[in-house]
Design a protein around this motif. Structure first.
Motif, PDB file in Angstrom:
ATOM      1  N   MET A  16       1.237  -1.058  -0.255  1.00 30.28           N
ATOM      2  CA  MET A  16       0.183   0.149  -0.111  1.00 30.28           C
ATOM      3  C   MET A  16       0.992   1.129   0.112  1.00 30.28           C
ATOM      4  O   MET A  16       1.931   1.154   0.455  1.00 30.28           O
ATOM      5  N   ASP A  17       0.886   2.367  -0.962  1.00 28.16           N
ATOM      6  CA  ASP A  17       1.328   3.503  -0.920  1.00 28.16           C
ATOM      7  C   ASP A  17       0.362   4.610  -1.474  1.00 28.16           C
ATOM      8  O   ASP A  17       0.251   4.388  -2.414  1.00 28.16           O
ATOM      9  N   LEU A  18      -0.264   5.567  -0.389  1.00 28.84           N
ATOM     10  CA  LEU A  18      -1.090   6.192  -0.376  1.00 28.84           C
ATOM     11  C   LEU A  18      -0.165   8.074  -1.224  1.00 28.84           C
ATOM     12  O   LEU A  18      -0.889   8.835  -1.254  1.00 28.84           O
ATOM     13  N   ASP A  31      -5.417   5.673 -15.649  1.00 30.54           N
ATOM     14  CA  ASP A  31      -5.310   5.978 -14.462  1.00 30.54           C
ATOM     15  C   ASP A  31      -5.802   6.814 -13.710  1.00 30.54           C
ATOM     16  O   ASP A  31      -5.781   8.282 -13.820  1.00 30.54           O
ATOM     17  N   VAL A  77      -6.261   7.768 -10.508  1.00 32.62           N
ATOM     18  CA  VAL A  77      -4.842   8.497  -9.767  1.00 32.62           C
ATOM     19  C   VAL A  77      -4.673   9.640 -10.804  1.00 32.62           C
ATOM     20  O   VAL A  77      -5.030  10.678 -10.239  1.00 32.62           O
ATOM     21  N   SER A  78      -4.317   9.818 -12.230  1.00 32.65           N
ATOM     22  CA  SER A  78      -4.036  10.713 -13.212  1.00 32.65           C
ATOM     23  C   SER A  78      -5.723  11.378 -13.131  1.00 32.65           C
ATOM     24  O   SER A  78      -5.385  12.760 -13.220  1.00 32.65           O
ATOM     25  N   MET A 119      -8.019  11.383 -10.815  1.00 29.89           N
ATOM     26  CA  MET A 119      -8.373  12.364 -10.126  1.00 29.89           C
ATOM     27  C   MET A 119      -7.275  13.305  -9.174  1.00 29.89           C
ATOM     28  O   MET A 119      -8.100  14.459  -8.837  1.00 29.89           O
ATOM     29  N   SER A 134      -8.873  12.204   1.886  1.00 37.59           N
ATOM     30  CA  SER A 134      -8.858  10.585   2.167  1.00 37.59           C
ATOM     31  C   SER A 134     -10.054   9.773   1.594  1.00 37.59           C
ATOM     32  O   SER A 134      -9.587   8.291   1.030  1.00 37.59           O
ATOM     33  N   LEU A 135     -11.444  10.376   1.441  1.00 36.90           N
ATOM     34  CA  LEU A 135     -12.461   9.103   0.650  1.00 36.90           C
ATOM     35  C   LEU A 135     -12.514   9.174  -0.714  1.00 36.90           C
ATOM     36  O   LEU A 135     -12.269   7.925  -0.949  1.00 36.90           O
ATOM     37  N   LEU A 177      -9.631   9.113  -2.778  1.00 30.53           N
ATOM     38  CA  LEU A 177      -8.255   8.695  -2.620  1.00 30.53           C
ATOM     39  C   LEU A 177      -9.112   7.260  -2.626  1.00 30.53           C
ATOM     40  O   LEU A 177      -8.424   6.781  -3.319  1.00 30.53           O
ATOM     41  N   MET A 178      -9.801   6.747  -1.488  1.00 33.01           N
ATOM     42  CA  MET A 178      -9.694   5.149  -1.248  1.00 33.01           C
ATOM     43  C   MET A 178     -10.794   5.126  -2.695  1.00 33.01           C
ATOM     44  O   MET A 178     -10.786   3.633  -3.098  1.00 33.01           O
ATOM     45  N   LEU A 184      -8.776   4.357  -6.149  1.00 35.91           N
ATOM     46  CA  LEU A 184      -8.134   3.174  -5.714  1.00 35.91           C
ATOM     47  C   LEU A 184      -9.326   2.291  -5.649  1.00 35.91           C
ATOM     48  O   LEU A 184      -8.770   1.021  -5.583  1.00 35.91           O
ATOM     49  N   SER A 185     -10.438   2.417  -5.537  1.00 33.70           N
ATOM     50  CA  SER A 185     -11.305   1.303  -5.472  1.00 33.70           C
ATOM     51  C   SER A 185     -12.400   0.758  -6.978  1.00 33.70           C
ATOM     52  O   SER A 185     -13.063   0.117  -6.658  1.00 33.70           O
ATOM     53  N   LYS A 243     -11.989  -2.381  -8.061  1.00 29.81           N
ATOM     54  CA  LYS A 243     -12.205  -3.655  -7.476  1.00 29.81           C
ATOM     55  C   LYS A 243     -13.537  -4.935  -8.090  1.00 29.81           C
ATOM     56  O   LYS A 243     -14.221  -3.954  -8.816  1.00 29.81           O
ATOM     57  N   VAL A 302      -0.091   7.830 -15.546  1.00 30.28           N
ATOM     58  CA  VAL A 302       1.096   6.437 -15.328  1.00 30.28           C
ATOM     59  C   VAL A 302      -0.422   5.682 -14.787  1.00 30.28           C
ATOM     60  O   VAL A 302      -1.103   5.743 -13.944  1.00 30.28           O
ATOM     61  N   ASN A 357      -1.230   2.892  -4.700  1.00 30.28           N
ATOM     62  CA  ASN A 357      -2.156   1.775  -4.835  1.00 30.28           C
ATOM     63  C   ASN A 357      -2.162   1.475  -3.880  1.00 30.28           C
ATOM     64  O   ASN A 357      -1.661   2.021  -2.465  1.00 30.28           O
ATOM     65  N   GLU A 363      -3.187  -1.799  -2.284  1.00 28.28           N
ATOM     66  CA  GLU A 363      -2.988  -3.132  -2.339  1.00 28.28           C
ATOM     67  C   GLU A 363      -1.954  -3.248  -1.382  1.00 28.28           C
ATOM     68  O   GLU A 363      -1.361  -2.491  -0.846  1.00 28.28           O
ATOM     69  N   ARG A 384      -3.037   7.681   4.859  1.00 27.94           N
ATOM     70  CA  ARG A 384      -2.204   8.399   4.271  1.00 27.94           C
ATOM     71  C   ARG A 384      -0.819   8.914   5.278  1.00 27.94           C
ATOM     72  O   ARG A 384       0.178   9.456   5.155  1.00 27.94           O
ATOM     73  N   SER A 426       1.242   6.679   5.566  1.00 24.11           N
ATOM     74  CA  SER A 426       2.850   6.642   4.010  1.00 24.11           C
ATOM     75  C   SER A 426       3.506   7.840   3.575  1.00 24.11           C
ATOM     76  O   SER A 426       4.862   7.680   2.970  1.00 24.11           O
TER      77      SER A 426
END
Lengths: 376, 456
Positions: free
Chosen positions: A1-3, A67, A69-70, A72, A295-296, A298-299, A302-303, A306, B44, B59, B61, B359, B362
């Motif tokens: 995980m990396d946020l 992507d 995230v991009s 976002m 935070s949400l 982002l969550m 990233l979901s 899924k 990306v 990510n 996970e 966050r 991280s």
């Protein structure tokens, strides 16, 4: 995980921020809002040239990797700039619906031009009386020789007047709120039998009511399987909802920063407003609301890839929270600016209005709370 | 000033080019980056199939290593947590000193009792994420918490500011659980305004003579030692300047501990009175009159897990079980629209808290200094905890009324009054009002954020 942002994301974010700062200040935005079209085609072409219109599409679709995230990052900066150009209706709704539902021929017919900035799209889906129920489609599609006849009323369709093609949902079978039986059609805006009644929205955007009375489209207007569009509509709107949550984060951040600056500079009773503890604590509450909304968002982002239940849950959590935290931050920003907060001159009110209307985008806080709880 | 897609195309660079791969070489880079251009155009995405040496893009996970670690912790908890302790935690029954002590011993033997300590002092060397996962799994398994006063509070002060004799004498016994500690900070006249403390320590040859009173002292009745903030220089220019950090043996003559019974009827906190207590000068940590610095360090040390997300998840699951068992108009309360929305709203707040903490984690992992997010996590974490107790109280309805403290003790064999789960609900609700008050009240936390983050 990396946020945390990678270097690439930071670069993208800074690039868009620089565009907003240099080419899209509040005066520019106000001028664009007052124009006939309601957005600036030159700016739109610039988005195309810079590759921004390609971001949500995969390489197979002629895009840059899809992507989330991009997207976002882009939307967050658009929120900070209160960008009027129709990225959400044209790209994230219209474009993504064609990309995920359309056949190869349809994708190549529309997506290339869309990404090049040559055409505009819109999504006509919500209807009067449907509130936020995504499966509420009363508009009828009658199949006949060589095509379909569409009849119904679509409510508050963003970018409809500027759109060359409007993706319209209509039902060939089933009850009004049934998930089965909904199809999507690519309808040219000039189609006879389609009436577009355009208007400005309270937050400076453009939308329209669509009335379809026996509008005829060909067989090639149908996207995907007849009657089977609902899962794709839900997936695409979930992605768009996650994106507007990020837009809201940008709007909220800017409101919070502007308000904080005001608290530090505005003097009353011989000292800055920010010296009063009651206002300090409210400024902290605004910060907490912004951080949690981020935070949400982002969550949710990233979901998106899924499973459908996980995606729904994450997106609805973010949207429900955003509706409440957005209202709180917007109202507090106005209140802490005092009388100036309710003037048209100050940008605060315009950000507040955008935030307020984002709450109505594909389901408000109450709707998404219900959906999160598992019943919508 | 921007490079356009057309200009990139003229250089033979377009969508899909594997151009400008990031330094880590990770992911399929369709990013168009050049050192000589201001503008980047593109996106990306993570390439899930790629073996990756460096940093993968954002990510959600867990890495396979983190998953393996989580499984290891889970397996350890499943086999090592004594079933009777687990049952008491699960049912909200009282835990005795021996419950805490035996779990402490088990973790000590495993080497996991002090994850936050440096490895050479007995820490685990875990990453921030591993510590987070450990806390989460411990809560999920209904393990008791480790009493924080030794491991998380005085321990770090001693290994950071103590002399070698103090380290040798105290640290091993904190780790092993032989010594129990309590915290002597608050006083009747020094709560939020802690620097106003008055307990005096006057030098008399080789000892300090301590007189005064500490209050709200959690588990003073179980402790072997107390670490105290005492006033050594009453004439210092600022109240913060005349304070020292003193370690005091609870068996010293002149110490008296008196219980304070809280509104739930429980005994956790105490008044501690000091009358001419003679404390050897070798028990002074660091320098005389520098105690405030050490106290501030202590407050900032234990940031990890301050939101207690794992425990709130566990409590929320319990609340949902109660709501499913309670009836409202003949239907489960969990199917009542209004109650269900209250729970959903709380659950979303908990998710927001969780991802705000993740966050922060991280950011720490990528080397950023921890900021004041701990203050925000404390505020929201305790609000969420309190909200859970509040909804549980609402859920049990009239069976919140019976007050049967014996029912909270293990081994009580009588027929429960009302549903079994109801007995602990009201005491817990009342007890948990402490959370927004202790550790710096939530108002004090907001003051800190306003000052340090917002610079108001």
């Amino acid at each position: 995980m990396d946020l945390s942002y990678g270097e690439d994301h930071t670069l993208l974010s800074e690039s868009i921020a620089r565009f907003i700062q240099n080419d899209y200040d509040f005066e520019t935005r106000s001028r664009i809002a007052a124009s006939d079209l309601g957005f600036d085609p030159t700016v739109w072409q610039q988005f195309a040239d810079l590759g921004w219109l390609a971001i949500p599409f995969s390489e197979d679709e002629g895009g840059l990797g899809a992507d989330p995230v991009s997207v976002m990052i882009l939307m967050e900066q658009f929120g900070r700039g209160l960008v009027l150009e129709p990225y959400v209706p044209s790209i994230l709704l219209g474009g993504r619906l064609i990309a995920s539902m359309g056949g190869a021929e349809q994708r190549s017919r529309y997506l290339g031009d869309l990404i090049e900035g040559k055409i505009q799209l819109a999504f006509g889906h919500g209807e009067p009386g449907g509130r936020y129920a995504l499966a509420h489609v009363a508009t009828r599609a009658e199949g006949g020789a060589g095509g379909f006849t569409l009849s119904g009323h679509k409510a508050v369709v963003h970018n409809a007047e500027a759109a060359d093609f409007i993706i319209v949902s209509a039902r060939g079978s089933g009850e009004v709120r049934a998930q089965d039986g909904i199809s999507l059609f690519v309808v040219p805006r000039e189609t006879p039998g389609l009436t577009v009644r355009p208007y400005r929205t309270v937050d400076g955007f453009r939308a329209a009511e669509l009335v379809l009375k026996g509008a005829q489209v060909g067989e090639d207007a149908l996207l995907g399987e007849e009657g089977g569009a609902y899962p794709a509509i839900e997936a695409v709107t979930d992605r768009a909802v996650a994106a507007v949550c990020s837009e809201a984060v940008g709007v909220m951040d800017l409101l919070r920063e502007t308000t904080l600056e005001y608290l530090k500079t505005r003097q009353q009773f011989g000292r800055p407003l920010g010296a009063f503890q009651v206002l300090q604590h409210r400024a902290v509450d605004m910060l907490i609301a912004c951080e949690e909304a981020r935070s949400l968002a982002l969550m949710a982002t990233l979901s998106l890839d899924k499973s459908a239940p996980e995606r729904r849950r994450a997106v609805s959590a973010a949207k429900a929270h955003m509706g409440n935290s957005g209202r709180k931050v917007g109202q507090e920003a106005v209140q802490l600016h005092g009388g100036m907060g309710v003037t048209d001159e100050l940008k605060v009110g315009h950000y507040f209005k955008r935030l307020t209307m984002i709450d109505t985008f594909f389901g408000d806080a109450a709707h998404h709370l219900d959906r999160f709880a598992g019943d919508a | 000033m921007y490079r356009t897609r057309g200009e990139f195309a003229a250089d033979g660079i377009g969508p899909g080019n594997r151009y400008g791969m990031t330094a880590s070489g990770c992911g399929v880079a369709t990013l168009l980056v050049r050192p000589d251009c201001i503008y980047i155009s593109g996106a990306v995405r993570p390439d899930s199939g790629a073996a990756c040496e460096g940093r993968v893009v954002m990510n959600i996970e867990l890495t396979s290593a983190d998953r393996a670690f989580r499984d290891e912790v889970r397996a350890f908890l499943a086999t090592s947590l004594p079933p009777d302790i687990k049952r008491r935690v699960e049912n909200g029954l009282e835990l005795g000193r021996e419950d805490y002590a035996s779990w402490h011993r088990i973790l000590y033997e495993k080497g996991w009792v002090a994850p936050g300590w440096p490895v050479d002092h007995g820490g685990t060397g875990w990453t921030h994420m591993q510590r987070y996962l450990y806390d989460e799994e411990s809560a999920a398994a209904s393990a008791p918490r480790i009493m924080p006063f030794g491991v998380n509070m005085v321990g770090p002060v001693i290994f950071t500011f103590g002399n070698s004799a103090q380290k040798a004498r105290y640290l091993p016994r904190i780790l092993s659980g032989e010594d129990w500690w309590c915290q002597g900070y608050s006083e009747p006249g020094a709560g939020s305004d802690l620097a106003n403390l008055r307990t005096r320590a006057e030098r008399d040859g080789d000892v300090y003579v301590v007189n005064g009173q500490k209050t709200w002292t959690t588990s003073a009745h179980w402790a072997d030692h107390i670490f105290c903030l005492v006033r050594t220089d009453p004439d210092a220019a600022k109240p913060q300047q005349g304070i020292s950090f003193l370690l005091i043996d609870m068996r010293s003559s002149g110490i008296e501990v008196k219980p304070i019974i809280t509104i739930d009827g429980g005994h956790e906190v105490n008044d501690v009175f000091f009358e001419d207590v003679r404390v050897p000068v070798e028990n002074l940590v660091g320098e005389e009159n520098r105690g405030w610095t050490y106290a501030k360090f202590l407050l900032s040390f234990e940031r990890a897990g301050i939101a207690d997300v794992g425990r709130s998840k566990k409590q929320l699951a319990g609340l949902k079980r109660i709501a499913a068992a309670e009836l409202s108009n003949g239907r489960p309360l969990s199917e009542d629209d209004r109650f269900r929305e209250k729970i959903a709203s709380l659950e979303i707040d908990l998710l927001a808290l969780e991802y705000t903490e993740l966050r922060a984690l991280s950011r720490q992992t990528s080397g950023e200094e921890p900021g004041t997010e701990a203050n925000i996590l404390k505020i929201r974490g305790t609000e969420v905890q309190q909200r859970i107790t509040e909804l549980a109280l609402e859920a049990v309805g009239t069976y919140a009324n019976p007050y049967v403290p014996e029912a909270l003790k293990d081994g009580w064999n009588e027929e429960p009054i009302g549903p079994e789960y109801a007995a602990s609900v009201a005491p817990r609700y009342f007890n948990w009002r402490k959370a927004s008050i202790y550790g710096g009240s939530n108002e004090i936390q907001k003051g800190i954020v306003a000052k340090l983050v917002l610079e108001l």
